[in-house]
Design an enzyme around this catalytic site. Structure first.
Site, short mmCIF file in Angstrom:
data_model
loop_
_atom_site.label_atom_id
_atom_site.label_comp_id
_atom_site.label_asym_id
_atom_site.label_seq_id
_atom_site.Cartn_x
_atom_site.Cartn_y
_atom_site.Cartn_z
N LYS A 25 10.31 32.95 -8.69
CA LYS A 25 11.11 33.09 -9.92
C LYS A 25 10.77 31.98 -10.92
CE LYS A 25 15.61 31.49 -10.11
NZ LYS A 25 15.81 30.63 -11.27
N ASN A 26 10.78 30.75 -10.43
CA ASN A 26 10.64 29.63 -11.36
C ASN A 26 9.22 29.48 -11.91
OD1 ASN A 26 13.32 29.21 -10.98
ND2 ASN A 26 13.10 27.30 -9.78
N ARG A 95 19.68 30.13 -17.95
CA ARG A 95 19.35 28.86 -18.54
C ARG A 95 17.89 28.78 -19.03
NH1 ARG A 95 20.35 23.51 -19.17
NH2 ARG A 95 18.48 22.26 -19.04
N CYS A 119 23.50 29.23 -13.85
CA CYS A 119 24.38 28.91 -12.72
C CYS A 119 25.25 27.71 -13.04
CB CYS A 119 23.53 28.60 -11.48
SG CYS A 119 22.77 30.06 -10.77
N ARG A 124 24.32 20.67 -17.75
CA ARG A 124 22.88 20.89 -17.85
C ARG A 124 22.47 20.77 -19.32
NH1 ARG A 124 21.16 25.75 -13.89
NH2 ARG A 124 19.16 24.72 -13.98
N ILE A 126 20.35 19.95 -22.81
CA ILE A 126 19.00 20.33 -23.22
C ILE A 126 18.40 19.29 -24.17
CG2 ILE A 126 19.18 22.84 -22.84
CD1 ILE A 126 19.82 23.09 -25.88
N ASP A 127 18.99 18.06 -24.11
CA ASP A 127 18.53 17.02 -25.03
C ASP A 127 17.03 16.74 -24.91
OD1 ASP A 127 19.33 16.13 -22.45
OD2 ASP A 127 19.25 14.05 -23.12
N LEU A 128 16.51 16.78 -23.71
CA LEU A 128 15.08 16.46 -23.53
C LEU A 128 14.20 17.55 -24.12
CD1 LEU A 128 15.28 15.13 -19.85
CD2 LEU A 128 15.08 13.77 -21.94
N ASP A 308 17.24 22.92 -4.77
CA ASP A 308 17.53 24.35 -4.58
C ASP A 308 17.69 24.73 -3.10
OD1 ASP A 308 17.50 24.70 -7.26
OD2 ASP A 308 15.58 25.76 -7.37
N ILE A 330 20.18 15.45 -8.11
CA ILE A 330 19.62 16.10 -9.31
C ILE A 330 20.73 16.68 -10.19
CG2 ILE A 330 17.98 17.81 -10.19
CD1 ILE A 330 16.62 15.65 -8.52
N ARG A 400 19.80 37.20 -8.89
CA ARG A 400 19.01 36.48 -9.90
C ARG A 400 17.72 35.94 -9.33
NH1 ARG A 400 22.30 32.28 -13.23
NH2 ARG A 400 20.15 32.17 -13.96
C1 UD1 Z 1 14.53 23.90 -12.75
C2 UD1 Z 1 14.67 25.11 -11.85
C3 UD1 Z 1 15.86 24.96 -10.91
C4 UD1 Z 1 15.79 23.63 -10.17
C5 UD1 Z 1 15.57 22.47 -11.12
C6 UD1 Z 1 15.32 21.15 -10.40
C7 UD1 Z 1 13.76 26.90 -13.22
C8 UD1 Z 1 14.02 28.16 -13.96
N1 UD1 Z 1 14.83 26.28 -12.66
O1 UD1 Z 1 15.69 23.86 -13.56
O2 UD1 Z 1 15.83 26.04 -10.00
O3 UD1 Z 1 17.01 23.43 -9.49
O4 UD1 Z 1 14.42 22.73 -11.96
O5 UD1 Z 1 14.22 21.25 -9.59
O6 UD1 Z 1 12.63 26.47 -13.08
N2 UD1 Z 1 18.27 17.29 -17.79
C9 UD1 Z 1 18.72 16.56 -18.85
N3 UD1 Z 1 18.33 16.94 -20.11
C10 UD1 Z 1 17.52 18.02 -20.33
C11 UD1 Z 1 17.06 18.75 -19.23
C12 UD1 Z 1 17.45 18.35 -17.97
O7 UD1 Z 1 19.45 15.58 -18.70
O8 UD1 Z 1 17.21 18.31 -21.50
C13 UD1 Z 1 18.68 16.89 -16.41
C14 UD1 Z 1 19.46 17.99 -15.68
O9 UD1 Z 1 20.82 17.98 -16.03
C15 UD1 Z 1 19.21 17.63 -14.23
C16 UD1 Z 1 17.78 17.05 -14.27
O10 UD1 Z 1 17.53 16.71 -15.63
O11 UD1 Z 1 20.09 16.63 -13.83
C17 UD1 Z 1 16.72 17.98 -13.78
O12 UD1 Z 1 16.82 19.21 -14.44
P1 UD1 Z 1 15.55 20.12 -14.77
O13 UD1 Z 1 14.38 19.64 -13.98
O14 UD1 Z 1 15.40 20.20 -16.24
O15 UD1 Z 1 16.01 21.53 -14.21
P2 UD1 Z 1 15.73 22.94 -14.85
O16 UD1 Z 1 14.40 22.95 -15.51
O17 UD1 Z 1 16.91 23.37 -15.62
#
Ligand code: UD1
Length: 430
Positions: A25-26, A95, A119, A124, A126-128, A308, A330, A400
Site C-alpha cells: 500500500k505505502n 492522509r 487513521c 499528524r 503536515i508542517d514538514l 505499523d 513515532i 484500507r
Molecule cells: C507513513 C506510512 C505509515 C507509517 C508512517 C511511519 C504511508 C501512506 N503511510 O506515514 O503507514 O506508519 O509512515 O512509518 O506511507 N510529522 C510531522 N510533520 C509532518 C509530517 C510528519 O511532525 O509534516 C511527524 C508525524 O506526526 C510522525 C512522524 O513525523 O510523528 C513520522 O510520520 P511520517 O513518516 O510522515 O508518516 P506518514 O508519511 O504519514
C-alpha cells in the site's frame, strides 16, 4: 468489491498452509501520485486492491485521469488530468492524499486541496510537507477548508527535515523531479517506500541519487516519461501474518515476502521464540514456540522496528505469559487497540508512550471496534487466541490496507467471515 463492515472470528484455531503477500500500500500510493506527472499512460503492476488505492484512483479520476484495472495491473492515463481541485470528501478519507499537492503543483501549477484525514493514531501535522514545498518555491495559503497553492515552476533548493518523515520526503521528491535546478534533501526518511518511489521516478526519467541513504540529490528535468513498474510486496502485511502464526502457535508458509525489509521485526520475532526459514521470497514460519515475553520493543524509523507492526505484535504479546513492554516513538496515540484488547480480557496498561502488557490472561470473544488500520488487524490477531467468537466492527479500516485478510486466514484454516458494506467501484477497460 466491497468495503468490510464487520469481521467475525472463531478463536482457538490453528493455522496451516500457504499464502501470497499482496503489493505494498505505502509503495503504491506515492507511485500513483507520481504517475500524474507523466502526461500519458502509466501502469502499476501487482497493485493491491484495497480501499486506499481505490480512493487515490478516484482522486486521480476527479483530476481528469482515465484509469482501469486489468487483473491486478492498474492503468493510469493522465493525459488530461489538468484539473487542480481535490475536495475534502476525498482527502478527508486518506492522509496520503496530501502527497498529491506537490505532484499537482508540479504538473498543473495550481492546487486546492482539502486537509488530509486518515487513521486516528495521534496528531499528524503536515508542517514538514509545507516547509518542503515552500522552500522549492510554492506559495501556499492555509485556509479554513484546506490549502490553496500556486507555483509556476518549482526551483531546486536545500531542505533539511528536522524530523524524518516518509510522506514529507516523498512530497519533496515529487516536487523536485520537475524543478528547475538541483535539490538536496537532508535527514530524509530511509523507509523502503522512499526508495521505491525513487526507483519508480527514475524509471520515468527523473535524475535522483541517494534515495536509500537519508540524503537525496535530485536534478530537475523538463518532463517525465511513462511509468511501468511492479509494486513491491507489502512488508507490513507479511509481518501481520507472521504475528497471526505466533498468536495461533502455528506453522505457515508466506510467499512474496520482502524479508530484507523486515529485519528489525524478525529479530523481535525470534527473541520471543518465533522461528522462520527464508528461501528467496518464501518464508516458512513457525510460531509454535513464540512463548517468551518481550523485554522492551521500541518503534523507530527504518531500519528500526516499524510502528505499523506495533499493534499486531502487542496482540501476540497478550497471549504470552509474563511482562512485555512496548514503547511507541513515532505516533503519539497509537495504543487505541489496547483498550479493545483489554475488553477481551487482556491486561495492558498504557502510560504515555509506553504500554506494559501482562500476558497470558485468557481472552474472550466479544464485540470490539477497530479504530485504525493496523489496530484493526491486531484485533483479528487477538481474536485468533480468544475463546469463542469475536466480532470486529468498523472493519472498513482494515479494508484500507489488507486486500483479503478474511480469505487468506480462511485459506489457512481459520473460521473467519465478514459482512460487507459499501461497494468499491472497479473500473474495467472500456
Ligand atoms: C507513513 C506510512 C505509515 C507509517 C508512517 C511511519 C504511508 C501512506 N503511510 O506515514 O503507514 O506508519 O509512515 O512509518 O506511507 N510529522 C510531522 N510533520 C509532518 C509530517 C510528519 O511532525 O509534516 C511527524 C508525524 O506526526 C510522525 C512522524 O513525523 O510523528 C513520522 O510520520 P511520517 O513518516 O510522515 O508518516 P506518514 O508519511 O504519514
Amino acid at each position: 468489491m466491497k468495503i468490510l463492515d464487520e469481521i467475525h472470528v472463531m478463536g482457538k484455531c490453528s493455522l496451516s498452509g500457504e499464502i501470497f503477500i499482496q503489493g505494498s500500500k505505502n509503495a503504491a500510493l506515492p507511485m500513483m501520485a507520481a504517475s500524474l506527472m507523466h502526461r500519458g499512460l502509466s501502469v502499476l503492476k501487482g497493485c493491491p486492491k484495497i480501499s486506499d488505492v481505490f480512493c487515490m484512483e478516484e482522486i486521480l479520476r476527479s483530476l481528469g485521469a482515465v484509469t482501469w484495472w486489468e487483473d491486478h495491473d492498474l492503468y493510469l492515463d493522465c493525459t488530461d488530468a489538468d484539473k487542480t481541485e481535490i475536495p475534502e470528501v476525498y482527502t478527508g478519507r486518506m492522509r496520503s492524499s496530501v502527497i498529491l499537492l506537490g505532484a499537482v503543483l508540479a504538473r498543473n501549477k495550481r492546487c486546492r486541496i482539502g486537509y488530509p484525514g486518515g487513521c486516528i493514531i495521534g496528531k499528524r501535522p503536515i508542517d514538514l510537507h509545507l516547509m518542503a514545498l515552500r522552500t522549492l518555491g510554492a506559495d501556499i495559503c492555509e485556509t479554513v477548508s484546506g490549502l490553496d497553492a500556486e507555483c509556476i515552476r518549482f526551483r531546486g533548493g536545500e531542505i533539511f527535515f528536522e524530523k524524518s518523515s516518509v510522506g514529507a520526503t516523498q512530497q519533496a521528491m515529487l516536487a523536485a523531479v520537475l524543478a528547475q535546478g538541483e535539490t538536496k534533501l537532508y535527514n530524509c526518511a530511509k523507509e523502503p517506500e522512499v526508495f521505491w518511489l525513487g526507483r519508480y521516478l527514475k524509471s520515468m526519467g527523473a535524475v535522483i541519487e541517494g534515495e536509500e541513504t537519508g540524503e537525496i540529490y535530485i536534478r530537475g528535468v523538463r518532463e517525465l516519461g511513462p511509468g511501468k513498474y511492479t509494486i513491491p510486496p507489502d512488508r507490513i502485511v507479511a509481518g501481520t501474518y507472521l504475528c497471526a502464526a505466533a498468536a495461533a502457535k502455528s506453522e505457515i508458509v508466506l510467499r512474496n515476502v520482502p524479508e530484507g525489509e523486515l529485519k528489525a521485526f524478525l529479530e523481535v520475532y525470534q527473541k520471543i521464540g518465533g522461528q522462520y526459514e527464508a528461501n528467496g521470497g518464501t518464508l516458512k514460519v513457525n510460531g509454535k514456540r513464540a512463548v517468551r515475553p518481550a523485554e522492551l520493543v521500541e518503534t523507530e524509523t527504518y531500519p528500526g522496528f516499524p510502528t505499523d507492526l506495533q499493534a499486531p505484535l502487542m496482540a501476540v504479546l497478550t497471549g504470552i505469559s509474563g511482562k512485555s513492554v512496548i514503547r511507541e516513538r513515532i505516533f503519539d496515540q497509537r495504543f487505541g487497540s489496547a483498550f479493545q484488547m483489554n475488553k477481551m480480557g487482556a491486561d495492558i496498561v498504557v502510560n504515555g508512550d509506553e504500554a506494559v502488557i501482562r500476558g497470558g490472561r485468557p481472552l474472550t470473544g466479544i464485540t470490539v471496534q477497530a479504530g485504525d488500520l493496523r489496530g484493526g488487524a491486531a484485533l483479528i490477531i487477538a481474536a485468533l487466541m480468544a475463546e469463542g467468537e469475536t466480532c470486529i466492527t468498523q472493519a472498513g479500516f482494515i479494508s484500507r490496507g489488507y486486500e483479503h485478510i478474511c480469505r487468506d486466514l480462511q485459506a489457512l484454516g481459520c473460521e473467519i467471515w465478514q459482512s460487507a458494506g459499501e461497494d468499491l467501484r472497479i473500473y474495467e477497460k472500456k
